[in-house]
Design a protein around this motif. Structure first.
Motif, PDB file in Angstrom:
ATOM      1  N   ALA A   1       3.212 -69.758  -8.390  1.00 39.56           N
ATOM      2  CA  ALA A   1       2.503 -69.781  -9.702  1.00 39.56           C
ATOM      3  C   ALA A   1       1.171 -69.581  -9.640  1.00 39.56           C
ATOM      4  CB  ALA A   1       3.080 -70.884 -10.814  1.00 39.56           C
ATOM      5  N   ARG A   2       0.590 -70.677  -8.638  1.00 39.53           N
ATOM      6  CA  ARG A   2      -0.923 -70.679  -8.612  1.00 39.53           C
ATOM      7  C   ARG A   2      -1.521 -69.453  -8.146  1.00 39.53           C
ATOM      8  NH1 ARG A   2      -1.978 -73.744  -3.641  1.00 39.53           N
ATOM      9  NH2 ARG A   2      -1.779 -71.782  -2.637  1.00 39.53           N
ATOM     10  N   GLU A   3      -0.721 -68.456  -7.197  1.00 39.00           N
ATOM     11  CA  GLU A   3      -1.074 -67.375  -6.611  1.00 39.00           C
ATOM     12  C   GLU A   3      -0.738 -65.866  -7.627  1.00 39.00           C
ATOM     13  OE1 GLU A   3      -2.653 -67.187  -3.757  1.00 39.00           O
ATOM     14  OE2 GLU A   3      -2.502 -69.323  -3.528  1.00 39.00           O
ATOM     15  N   GLY A   4      -0.037 -66.455  -8.497  1.00 33.04           N
ATOM     16  CA  GLY A   4       0.230 -65.494  -9.523  1.00 33.04           C
ATOM     17  C   GLY A   4       1.579 -64.582  -9.083  1.00 33.04           C
ATOM     18  N   TRP A   5       2.170 -64.911  -8.227  1.00 30.12           N
ATOM     19  CA  TRP A   5       3.336 -64.222  -7.529  1.00 30.12           C
ATOM     20  C   TRP A   5       4.624 -64.495  -8.358  1.00 30.12           C
ATOM     21  CZ3 TRP A   5       2.604 -65.974  -1.574  1.00 30.12           C
ATOM     22  CH2 TRP A   5       1.307 -65.338  -1.265  1.00 30.12           C
ATOM     23  N   GLN A   6       5.319 -63.455  -8.665  1.00 39.78           N
ATOM     24  CA  GLN A   6       6.782 -63.773  -9.134  1.00 39.78           C
ATOM     25  C   GLN A   6       7.515 -64.806  -8.427  1.00 39.78           C
ATOM     26  OE1 GLN A   6       8.483 -60.492 -11.218  1.00 39.78           O
ATOM     27  NE2 GLN A   6       7.077 -59.042 -10.093  1.00 39.78           N
ATOM     28  N   CYS A   7       8.347 -65.574  -9.255  1.00 34.27           N
ATOM     29  CA  CYS A   7       9.058 -66.562  -8.530  1.00 34.27           C
ATOM     30  C   CYS A   7      10.134 -66.958  -9.211  1.00 34.27           C
ATOM     31  CB  CYS A   7       8.154 -68.037  -8.313  1.00 34.27           C
ATOM     32  SG  CYS A   7       9.001 -69.189  -7.515  1.00 34.27           S
ATOM     33  N   PHE A   8      11.505 -66.951  -8.621  1.00 29.91           N
ATOM     34  CA  PHE A   8      12.676 -67.067  -9.512  1.00 29.91           C
ATOM     35  C   PHE A   8      13.586 -68.031  -8.608  1.00 29.91           C
ATOM     36  CE2 PHE A   8      11.075 -62.769 -10.194  1.00 29.91           C
ATOM     37  CZ  PHE A   8      10.795 -63.006 -11.719  1.00 29.91           C
ATOM     38  N   SER A   9      14.049 -69.109  -9.331  1.00 30.48           N
ATOM     39  CA  SER A   9      15.195 -69.844  -8.885  1.00 30.48           C
ATOM     40  C   SER A   9      16.570 -69.278  -8.946  1.00 30.48           C
ATOM     41  CB  SER A   9      15.030 -71.281  -9.391  1.00 30.48           C
ATOM     42  OG  SER A   9      16.203 -72.141  -8.601  1.00 30.48           O
ATOM     43  N   CYS A  10      17.323 -68.544  -7.899  1.00 32.71           N
ATOM     44  CA  CYS A  10      18.450 -68.058  -8.105  1.00 32.71           C
ATOM     45  C   CYS A  10      19.818 -68.353  -7.592  1.00 32.71           C
ATOM     46  CB  CYS A  10      18.339 -66.511  -7.245  1.00 32.71           C
ATOM     47  SG  CYS A  10      16.760 -65.674  -8.077  1.00 32.71           S
ATOM     48  N   ASN A  11      20.672 -68.395  -8.082  1.00 41.60           N
ATOM     49  CA  ASN A  11      21.930 -68.841  -7.872  1.00 41.60           C
ATOM     50  C   ASN A  11      22.826 -67.553  -7.212  1.00 41.60           C
ATOM     51  OD1 ASN A  11      24.873 -69.650  -7.299  1.00 41.60           O
ATOM     52  ND2 ASN A  11      24.914 -70.520  -9.456  1.00 41.60           N
ATOM     53  N   ARG A  12      22.943 -67.631  -5.482  1.00 38.38           N
ATOM     54  CA  ARG A  12      23.718 -66.571  -5.151  1.00 38.38           C
ATOM     55  C   ARG A  12      25.004 -66.661  -4.839  1.00 38.38           C
ATOM     56  NH1 ARG A  12      19.239 -64.099  -5.310  1.00 38.38           N
ATOM     57  NH2 ARG A  12      17.787 -63.696  -3.522  1.00 38.38           N
ATOM     58  N   GLY A  13      25.564 -67.718  -5.857  1.00 40.02           N
ATOM     59  CA  GLY A  13      27.028 -68.049  -5.587  1.00 40.02           C
ATOM     60  C   GLY A  13      27.310 -69.660  -4.862  1.00 40.02           C
ATOM     61  N   PRO A  14      27.307 -69.378  -3.654  1.00 34.80           N
ATOM     62  CA  PRO A  14      27.778 -70.419  -2.696  1.00 34.80           C
ATOM     63  C   PRO A  14      26.375 -71.051  -2.220  1.00 34.80           C
ATOM     64  CG  PRO A  14      27.826 -68.305  -1.363  1.00 34.80           C
ATOM     65  CD  PRO A  14      27.662 -68.035  -2.925  1.00 34.80           C
ATOM     66  N   PHE A  15      25.220 -70.439  -2.599  1.00 35.42           N
ATOM     67  CA  PHE A  15      23.878 -71.459  -2.215  1.00 35.42           C
ATOM     68  C   PHE A  15      22.923 -70.942  -3.238  1.00 35.42           C
ATOM     69  CE2 PHE A  15      24.228 -67.813   0.503  1.00 35.42           C
ATOM     70  CZ  PHE A  15      22.917 -67.126   0.374  1.00 35.42           C
ATOM     71  N   HIS A  16      21.895 -71.627  -3.335  1.00 37.91           N
ATOM     72  CA  HIS A  16      20.747 -71.166  -4.256  1.00 37.91           C
ATOM     73  C   HIS A  16      19.224 -70.828  -3.328  1.00 37.91           C
ATOM     74  CE1 HIS A  16      23.043 -73.566  -6.685  1.00 37.91           C
ATOM     75  NE2 HIS A  16      22.338 -73.208  -7.987  1.00 37.91           N
ATOM     76  N   VAL A  17      18.567 -69.924  -3.786  1.00 37.80           N
ATOM     77  CA  VAL A  17      17.212 -69.722  -3.035  1.00 37.80           C
ATOM     78  C   VAL A  17      16.296 -69.684  -4.211  1.00 37.80           C
ATOM     79  CG1 VAL A  17      18.493 -68.277  -1.275  1.00 37.80           C
ATOM     80  CG2 VAL A  17      17.489 -67.152  -3.432  1.00 37.80           C
ATOM     81  N   ILE A  18      15.168 -69.952  -3.609  1.00 35.24           N
ATOM     82  CA  ILE A  18      14.000 -69.400  -4.604  1.00 35.24           C
ATOM     83  C   ILE A  18      13.355 -68.126  -4.067  1.00 35.24           C
ATOM     84  CG2 ILE A  18      11.531 -70.163  -5.307  1.00 35.24           C
ATOM     85  CD1 ILE A  18      12.369 -73.197  -4.728  1.00 35.24           C
ATOM     86  N   GLU A  19      13.234 -67.031  -4.929  1.00 38.88           N
ATOM     87  CA  GLU A  19      12.835 -65.793  -4.599  1.00 38.88           C
ATOM     88  C   GLU A  19      11.205 -65.975  -4.947  1.00 38.88           C
ATOM     89  OE1 GLU A  19      14.026 -62.479  -6.607  1.00 38.88           O
ATOM     90  OE2 GLU A  19      16.102 -62.440  -5.548  1.00 38.88           O
ATOM     91  N   VAL A  20      10.441 -65.736  -3.635  1.00 38.87           N
ATOM     92  CA  VAL A  20       9.017 -65.714  -3.757  1.00 38.87           C
ATOM     93  C   VAL A  20       8.788 -64.239  -3.587  1.00 38.87           C
ATOM     94  CG1 VAL A  20       6.876 -66.515  -2.843  1.00 38.87           C
ATOM     95  CG2 VAL A  20       8.622 -68.271  -3.317  1.00 38.87           C
ATOM     96  N   TRP A  21       7.937 -63.546  -4.279  1.00 36.54           N
ATOM     97  CA  TRP A  21       7.576 -62.362  -4.392  1.00 36.54           C
ATOM     98  C   TRP A  21       6.141 -62.146  -3.828  1.00 36.54           C
ATOM     99  CZ3 TRP A  21      10.716 -57.972  -4.290  1.00 36.54           C
ATOM    100  CH2 TRP A  21      11.695 -58.321  -4.637  1.00 36.54           C
TER     101      TRP A  21
END
Length: 161
Positions: free
Chosen positions: A97-117
């Motif tokens: 958020a500080r960098e202004g980069w898109q960031c999404f907490s995602c559920n991939r089904g068997p695991f989660h990730v945080i997509e940092v763009w």
């Protein structure tokens, strides 16, 4: 095990610094390719991300090794990677958020990730400790082949709504 990989960025020094912060490591210049920086995780595996100026391509160089060539930057691309970090999810999201980069907490089904763009062009899947545990449980050799074979394209979504 992948020890390091490379990505391109408009501001390699800044991006390497932010990635190093997320990893809890350090960013240093990468002299073989002027203008590049290496984000080091400083772990026992030598993990890191080389960040080259946008438009950099690697080309074969025979027995002397590959060479760096600069071309026009292309924007989005297919390359991404998952990076386990000791940093907690809230801090990862705050840094993005500080960098202004898109960031999404995602559920991939068997695991989660945080997509940092990174620079809103290149995707890095960040795995804080709790997400890394899920990922490693899913990718165990005795489970992953069966799970991937059973996956249906109709149910495959990266970041469900």
């Amino acid at each position: 095990m992948i020890h390091h990989l490379s990505i391109a960025a408009s501001d390699p020094k800044h991006v390497a610094g932010v990635l190093a912060e997320i990893m809890g490591g350090k960013a240093v210049p990468f002299p073989p390719n002027p203008g590049s920086f290496f984000a080091l995780q400083l772990d026992e595996h030598g993990s890191g991300v080389e960040v080259y100026p946008a438009g950099t391509e690697l080309q074969p160089g025979g027995t002397n090794g590959g060479s760096f060539v600069r071309k026009e930057a292309r924007g989005y691309g297919p390359t991404h990677f998952a990076l386990s970090v000791a940093t907690d999810a809230d801090k990862v999201e705050a840094i993005a958020a500080r960098e202004g980069w898109q960031c999404f907490s995602c559920n991939r089904g068997p695991f989660h990730v945080i997509e940092v763009w990174v620079e809103n062009e290149s995707m890095v899947e960040i795995l804080p400790p709790e997400f890394a545990r899920e990922y490693l449980a899913f990718t165990r050799p005795d489970k992953v082949a069966t799970a991937m074979a059973a996956a249906s394209p109709a149910t495959s979504r990266h970041c469900p709504a």
